[in-house]
Design an enzyme around this catalytic site. Structure first.
Site, PDB file in Angstrom:
ATOM      1  N   ARG A 150      -3.375  -0.522   5.349  1.00 23.74           N
ATOM      2  CA  ARG A 150      -4.449   0.651   4.754  1.00 23.74           C
ATOM      3  C   ARG A 150      -5.879   0.358   5.511  1.00 23.74           C
ATOM      4  O   ARG A 150      -6.334  -0.683   5.592  1.00 23.74           O
ATOM      5  CB  ARG A 150      -4.511   0.827   3.280  1.00 23.74           C
ATOM      6  CG  ARG A 150      -2.910   0.954   2.773  1.00 23.74           C
ATOM      7  CD  ARG A 150      -3.112   1.139   1.149  1.00 23.74           C
ATOM      8  NE  ARG A 150      -1.840   1.175   0.576  1.00 23.74           N
ATOM      9  CZ  ARG A 150      -1.100   0.174   0.348  1.00 23.74           C
ATOM     10  NH1 ARG A 150      -1.395  -1.267   0.524  1.00 23.74           N
ATOM     11  NH2 ARG A 150       0.067   0.556  -0.179  1.00 23.74           N
ATOM     12  N   LYS A 174      -2.969  -3.240  -2.729  1.00 24.80           N
ATOM     13  CA  LYS A 174      -2.985  -2.648  -4.008  1.00 24.80           C
ATOM     14  C   LYS A 174      -2.642  -3.491  -5.028  1.00 24.80           C
ATOM     15  O   LYS A 174      -1.726  -4.414  -4.961  1.00 24.80           O
ATOM     16  CB  LYS A 174      -2.311  -1.213  -4.076  1.00 24.80           C
ATOM     17  CG  LYS A 174      -3.007  -0.310  -3.419  1.00 24.80           C
ATOM     18  CD  LYS A 174      -2.075   1.192  -3.609  1.00 24.80           C
ATOM     19  CE  LYS A 174      -2.699   2.348  -2.785  1.00 24.80           C
ATOM     20  NZ  LYS A 174      -1.886   3.604  -2.906  1.00 24.80           N
ATOM     21  N   HIS A 245      -4.585   7.169   7.346  1.00 26.16           N
ATOM     22  CA  HIS A 245      -3.199   6.903   7.199  1.00 26.16           C
ATOM     23  C   HIS A 245      -2.208   7.457   8.077  1.00 26.16           C
ATOM     24  O   HIS A 245      -1.119   7.080   8.144  1.00 26.16           O
ATOM     25  CB  HIS A 245      -2.795   7.512   5.703  1.00 26.16           C
ATOM     26  CG  HIS A 245      -2.497   6.664   4.587  1.00 26.16           C
ATOM     27  ND1 HIS A 245      -3.709   5.630   4.398  1.00 26.16           N
ATOM     28  CD2 HIS A 245      -1.629   6.653   3.599  1.00 26.16           C
ATOM     29  CE1 HIS A 245      -3.112   4.767   3.213  1.00 26.16           C
ATOM     30  NE2 HIS A 245      -1.777   5.473   2.915  1.00 26.16           N
ATOM     31  N   ARG A 248      -0.873   4.628   9.965  1.00 25.43           N
ATOM     32  CA  ARG A 248       0.091   3.652   9.040  1.00 25.43           C
ATOM     33  C   ARG A 248       1.489   4.476   8.843  1.00 25.43           C
ATOM     34  O   ARG A 248       2.488   3.898   9.153  1.00 25.43           O
ATOM     35  CB  ARG A 248      -0.450   3.584   7.635  1.00 25.43           C
ATOM     36  CG  ARG A 248       0.225   2.905   6.633  1.00 25.43           C
ATOM     37  CD  ARG A 248      -0.235   2.801   5.284  1.00 25.43           C
ATOM     38  NE  ARG A 248       0.173   2.622   4.057  1.00 25.43           N
ATOM     39  CZ  ARG A 248       0.690   1.380   3.805  1.00 25.43           C
ATOM     40  NH1 ARG A 248       0.225   0.177   4.441  1.00 25.43           N
ATOM     41  NH2 ARG A 248       1.422   1.182   2.691  1.00 25.43           N
ATOM     42  N   HIS A 271       4.586  -2.010  -0.040  1.00 24.31           N
ATOM     43  CA  HIS A 271       5.126  -0.762  -1.122  1.00 24.31           C
ATOM     44  C   HIS A 271       5.874  -1.609  -2.178  1.00 24.31           C
ATOM     45  O   HIS A 271       6.758  -2.364  -1.913  1.00 24.31           O
ATOM     46  CB  HIS A 271       6.182   0.125  -0.535  1.00 24.31           C
ATOM     47  CG  HIS A 271       5.675   1.207   0.119  1.00 24.31           C
ATOM     48  ND1 HIS A 271       6.485   1.898   1.569  1.00 24.31           N
ATOM     49  CD2 HIS A 271       4.270   1.768   0.483  1.00 24.31           C
ATOM     50  CE1 HIS A 271       5.492   2.767   1.917  1.00 24.31           C
ATOM     51  NE2 HIS A 271       4.060   2.530   1.390  1.00 24.31           N
ATOM     52  N   TYR A 280      10.009   8.105   5.135  1.00 25.72           N
ATOM     53  CA  TYR A 280       9.992   7.791   6.541  1.00 25.72           C
ATOM     54  C   TYR A 280      11.500   8.044   7.202  1.00 25.72           C
ATOM     55  O   TYR A 280      11.284   8.360   8.313  1.00 25.72           O
ATOM     56  CB  TYR A 280       9.342   6.398   6.902  1.00 25.72           C
ATOM     57  CG  TYR A 280       8.039   6.406   6.547  1.00 25.72           C
ATOM     58  CD1 TYR A 280       6.957   6.932   7.032  1.00 25.72           C
ATOM     59  CD2 TYR A 280       7.671   5.437   5.340  1.00 25.72           C
ATOM     60  CE1 TYR A 280       5.501   6.717   6.590  1.00 25.72           C
ATOM     61  CE2 TYR A 280       6.118   5.482   5.130  1.00 25.72           C
ATOM     62  CZ  TYR A 280       5.359   5.975   5.568  1.00 25.72           C
ATOM     63  OH  TYR A 280       3.981   5.911   5.080  1.00 25.72           O
TER      64      TYR A 280
END
Length: 299
Positions: A150, A174, A245, A248, A271, A280
């Site tokens: 990110r 995150k 993004h 990404r 994730h 995806y």
């Protein structure tokens, strides 16, 4: 006792307008939605709200789908009628199970936008150059595409987080979760050129350890990266709108398209849930189908 739909309708509209103080726009939307439902009841010959069952509710929603309305519009209309029945239930004791049991239509998931591999090549060519800014921009693009990180993770990278010997970078994701991500020879070369030639000149008299800096030598910001990518798009003559993004998304899509397993991509992206990565697979399936339909003689 029969409950007249029009009577309840008028009382409900007055209620939300005067007692709930809804805006005129909201009142107008509720009125339109409820009137459409009452027209449906009239066609079905139903003159008592007590006679509306789950069957009629399903029939009404089916008619909305048949009319080609968007899912968001259908969802709003269900909410409007459900509110009407809730009001009728509290005031007249009308059962509101018919619409209470109805589920809102699932929101259509928008597939993440991404670049095809040839488009990525156009972006790389667009930022080639030997000046300090071009060397930095090229390293930024290589790093984003090589790792799928990110932008917030990119701008927080410090010099000591890069291990050129092993070809890995430590990033803070995150929830302050750290993870190591490998990068290839292209990114390694671009980073080496940037840190040895460009960064020292851009830094001037500034002193900090952030890897990527702006033209004044200060740490690069999220906004700065967005501006850099937008400039690349203009130079590459790509007409779609770019946002960070997308790099990404391209990273994940290209990995899966070329045979990477889902768990590995999940770990690389950081994730916490596999479901976040599975989106995806829909992109790669869409791409496979499009390729097939455009190339197979009997497609």
């Amino acid at each position: 006792m029969a409950i007249q739909p029009l009577t309840v309708r008028d009382e409900y509209i007055t209620y939300i307008r005067l007692e709930r103080n809804y805006s005129s726009h909201t009142v107008s939307e509720y009125t339109t939605d409820i009137d459409a439902f009452l027209s449906f009841l009239a066609v079905e010959g139903i003159t008592d709200l007590n006679d509306v069952t789950y069957t009629e509710a399903r029939l009404y929603v089916t008619s909305l789908y048949d009319s080609g309305l968007a899912r968001t519009t259908i969802s709003r209309k269900i909410s409007s009628v459900r509110s009407l029945f809730k009001f009728a239930s509290s005031r007249y004791g009308v059962t509101d199970n018919a619409f209470k049991s109805l589920h809102h239509p699932k929101k259509q998931e928008r597939l993440p936008a991404f670049f095809y591999e040839d488009e990525m090549e156009q972006l790389f060519k667009a930022c080639e150059g030997t000046d300090n800014k071009s060397l930095r921009d090229y390293a930024i693009l290589e790093m984003l595409y090589a790792t799928g990180i990110r932008v917030s993770e990119l701008i927080s990278i410090e010099l000591e987080d890069i291990d050129n010997h092993l070809g890995i970078v430590l990033v803070m994701g995150k929830g302050k979760k750290e993870r190591y991500i490998p990068f290839g020879s292209f990114a390694e070369e671009a980073l080496g050129t940037y840190t040895e030639i460009s960064r020292p000149k851009l830094m001037k008299q500034k002193k900090h350890d952030k890897l990527f800096v702006n033209l004044r030598g200060d740490p690069l910001t999220d906004r700065g990266v967005r501006h850099i990518l937008s400039s690349m798009m203009e130079r590459a003559s790509l007409h779609s709108k770019i946002y960070p993004h997308m790099i990404r998304h391209s990273f994940a899509t290209h990995l899966l398209s070329n045979g990477a397993d889902m768990r590995t991509v999940q770990e690389l992206l950081g994730h916490s849930r596999l479901s976040s990565t599975q989106v995806y697979t829909h992109i790669t399936k869409e791409h496979l189908r499009d390729t097939y339909m455009n190339t197979h003689p009997r497609a």
